[in-house]
Motif scaffolding. Sequence first.
Motif, PDB file in Angstrom:
ATOM      1  N   GLN A 196      50.654  49.237  29.792  1.00 34.55           N
ATOM      2  CA  GLN A 196      49.373  48.608  29.485  1.00 34.55           C
ATOM      3  C   GLN A 196      48.555  48.508  30.758  1.00 34.55           C
ATOM      4  N   VAL A 197      47.357  49.058  30.735  1.00 37.63           N
ATOM      5  CA  VAL A 197      46.466  49.014  31.882  1.00 37.63           C
ATOM      6  C   VAL A 197      45.575  47.782  31.745  1.00 37.63           C
ATOM      7  N   ALA A 198      45.493  47.001  32.806  1.00 34.82           N
ATOM      8  CA  ALA A 198      44.667  45.802  32.806  1.00 34.82           C
ATOM      9  C   ALA A 198      43.917  45.716  34.128  1.00 34.82           C
ATOM     10  N   GLU A 199      42.750  45.085  34.080  1.00 30.21           N
ATOM     11  CA  GLU A 199      41.942  44.904  35.287  1.00 30.21           C
ATOM     12  C   GLU A 199      41.631  43.426  35.430  1.00 30.21           C
TER      13      GLU A 199
ATOM     14  N   MET B 174      49.664  36.976  36.107  1.00 29.23           N
ATOM     15  CA  MET B 174      48.748  37.858  35.372  1.00 29.23           C
ATOM     16  C   MET B 174      49.532  38.920  34.602  1.00 29.23           C
ATOM     17  N   ASN B 175      50.546  39.499  35.263  1.00 22.23           N
ATOM     18  CA  ASN B 175      51.387  40.483  34.584  1.00 22.23           C
ATOM     19  C   ASN B 175      52.052  39.879  33.356  1.00 22.23           C
TER      20      ASN B 175
ATOM     21  N   GLU C 226      55.659  47.162  30.503  1.00 25.94           N
ATOM     22  CA  GLU C 226      55.148  47.505  31.825  1.00 25.94           C
ATOM     23  C   GLU C 226      53.637  47.334  31.857  1.00 25.94           C
ATOM     24  N   VAL C 227      53.151  46.752  32.937  1.00 26.27           N
ATOM     25  CA  VAL C 227      51.722  46.507  33.105  1.00 26.27           C
ATOM     26  C   VAL C 227      51.267  47.142  34.407  1.00 26.27           C
ATOM     27  N   GLN C 228      50.167  47.878  34.321  1.00 25.31           N
ATOM     28  CA  GLN C 228      49.540  48.446  35.519  1.00 25.31           C
ATOM     29  C   GLN C 228      48.280  47.623  35.764  1.00 25.31           C
ATOM     30  N   LEU C 229      48.338  46.766  36.768  1.00 19.26           N
ATOM     31  CA  LEU C 229      47.266  45.816  37.034  1.00 19.26           C
ATOM     32  C   LEU C 229      46.382  46.322  38.169  1.00 19.26           C
ATOM     33  N   THR C 230      45.091  46.450  37.884  1.00 19.67           N
ATOM     34  CA  THR C 230      44.109  46.812  38.894  1.00 19.67           C
ATOM     35  C   THR C 230      43.388  45.537  39.306  1.00 19.67           C
TER      36      THR C 230
ATOM     37  N   ARG D  36      40.451  42.016  31.888  1.00 20.10           N
ATOM     38  CA  ARG D  36      40.099  43.014  30.873  1.00 20.10           C
ATOM     39  C   ARG D  36      41.358  43.809  30.536  1.00 20.10           C
ATOM     40  N   VAL D  37      41.731  43.762  29.264  1.00 23.13           N
ATOM     41  CA  VAL D  37      42.874  44.510  28.762  1.00 23.13           C
ATOM     42  C   VAL D  37      42.373  45.334  27.580  1.00 23.13           C
TER      43      VAL D  37
END
Length: 186
Positions: A108-111, A126-127, A138-142, A156-157
């Motif tokens: 999951q991509v999140a900003e 946040m993760n 799994e989270v890809q946090l920007t 933002r997800v």
Amino acid sequence: MSEQRVASRYAKSLLDLAEEQGNLAAVKADMDLFRQTLDESRDLRLLLRNPIVNHDKKLAILKAVFGSKVSDLTMKFLSIITQKNRESALEYIGPEFIHQYNVLKSVQVAEVTTATPLTAELRTRMNTLVQQQTGSQEVQLTEKVDPALIGGFVLRVGDQLIDDSVRYRLQKLRTEFSKNPYQSQL
């Protein structure tokens, strides 16, 4: 056919082939590099879109830029794209490949945007929040920093937005105070 549809099909083909050959991680790294390079180089994007430049010339430039940095599979893929006269779709193929990879691997991509850089503890929280919201493992946090937020965060997800910033709360208060309570009695 639109460039986005073409990109989706080529990205899916590359993803399937890389998975079949066991090179998925290497091709993912290649596509990350490819996307980053195109994002940073306007000239390269314009060159790939230019119909006047010969396909062989475009392939030679791609080999010069990426030849020693990417796997053989990725280089052969770029070669096929140029032979098929689809170079203009390359700037869309990178992001589409990464999107399809994330779907395949349930990433999951999140900003998150904050007023100050995140600490390790806040990053972990946040993760966890994103994992709870989406069910992804799994989270890809920007991370972005915007001092105008004053405090709090904006997360933002996908197409979902959670705005828990001080700036947003102040705007809400301003809107509430601007309403005239006596106007409705007239």
